[in-house]
Write an enzyme that holds these catalytic residues in place. Sequence first.
Site, PDB file in Angstrom:
ATOM      1  N   ASP A  48      26.842  26.984 -58.851  1.00 39.78           N
ATOM      2  CA  ASP A  48      27.823  28.046 -58.738  1.00 39.78           C
ATOM      3  C   ASP A  48      29.065  27.623 -59.524  1.00 39.78           C
ATOM      4  OD1 ASP A  48      28.875  30.509 -57.578  1.00 39.78           O
ATOM      5  OD2 ASP A  48      30.187  29.186 -56.443  1.00 39.78           O
ATOM      6  N   ASP A  65      32.727  29.571 -59.420  1.00 41.57           N
ATOM      7  CA  ASP A  65      33.982  29.743 -58.681  1.00 41.57           C
ATOM      8  C   ASP A  65      33.975  28.887 -57.423  1.00 41.57           C
ATOM      9  OD1 ASP A  65      35.117  31.711 -60.398  1.00 41.57           O
ATOM     10  OD2 ASP A  65      33.795  33.210 -59.522  1.00 41.57           O
ATOM     11  N   ASP A 124      29.549  26.371 -53.037  1.00 42.48           N
ATOM     12  CA  ASP A 124      30.607  26.196 -52.038  1.00 42.48           C
ATOM     13  C   ASP A 124      30.523  27.228 -50.924  1.00 42.48           C
ATOM     14  OD1 ASP A 124      31.441  28.286 -53.882  1.00 42.48           O
ATOM     15  OD2 ASP A 124      33.389  28.215 -52.874  1.00 42.48           O
TER      16      ASP A 124
END
Length: 334
Positions: free
Chosen positions: A21, A23, A219
């Site tokens: 990922d 962001d 995250d």
Amino acid sequence: MSLLGRCDTPLREAYDVAVLDLDGVVYRGRDAVAGAPEALNAAQSAGMHLAFVTNNASRPPTTVGEHLRSLGVEASDDDVVNSAQAAARLLAAQLEPGSKVFLIGGEGLELALRERDLVPVSTVADAPVAVVQGYGPDLPWKQVMAGATLVHDGLPWVASNTDMTIPTASGVAPGNGALVRLIADFADREPEVAGKPQRALFEETLDRVGGERPLVVGDRLDTDIEGGVAIGWDTLLVLTGVTGLEELVAADPSCRPTYVAPDLAALAEPQPEVTHEGDASVAGGWRARVVDGALQVEGEGATADWWRAVAEAAWTHLDAEGQPVATDAVRPPE
């Protein structure tokens, strides 16, 4: 038996591709997460392939690649995969080449549709046969209203993702999911979703970059980790984005990571097994237990071991008692 996974070699040696990922993992807004470029470049030098995968459909891979390289990450545009490409994949499987698709989104979605020989349009007068929706920071409201009307009328509707929030340099902001929810409530129906945690984006990633032993790195429990669990791939949760202590200890089995770590430095490290001694979960020099519903942690040592001990203790209690764990009395080490 530990609920967290064990890996006796560095993760970058055990897995041949990291499905990363962006962001909250590699960058926040325009700025790199501390240490992320160095960790990623070292992983590539050790032989791990990197796929940069994002639910953000607004920017094309070339723009994302340029951003990554500006941060010092050795990234190829071909290794960037976004939910716009996965959404176009889903539509191309349903529509004839040259079909017109009403676009609620930005440049990334437009390019992805053209790549699949679909024609993006922005007015009802163009007679679109489907609607696609993704994050676009400059979306005009009249375009949202027109697209919502088409969805209400029953046209096939694909959403790039349903993330309710998106991390930015100034804090957490509403994501594409907030606007998807608005249209879904108006039209009284749900979209087909391309991005994480659904399969389409993961399948699109391996089709584009290859790999046999993927590790999902993210995250977010509800997109990155849940998606990895659903497709059967191992996962690494890093705590540099939206997931904190309260979210981690409350995770149910559908969105629990195989590994948990403070940041991407974990790619260069083994992941020791968390052991159990009586009612305590032990990792390194840390012992964590839940007493009367409250988390307690004793000891000292590496921050990564603290997180492992805490996750193991909280999940063990949650599975046994079905009750949430209070975390008011503990704070992770600096």
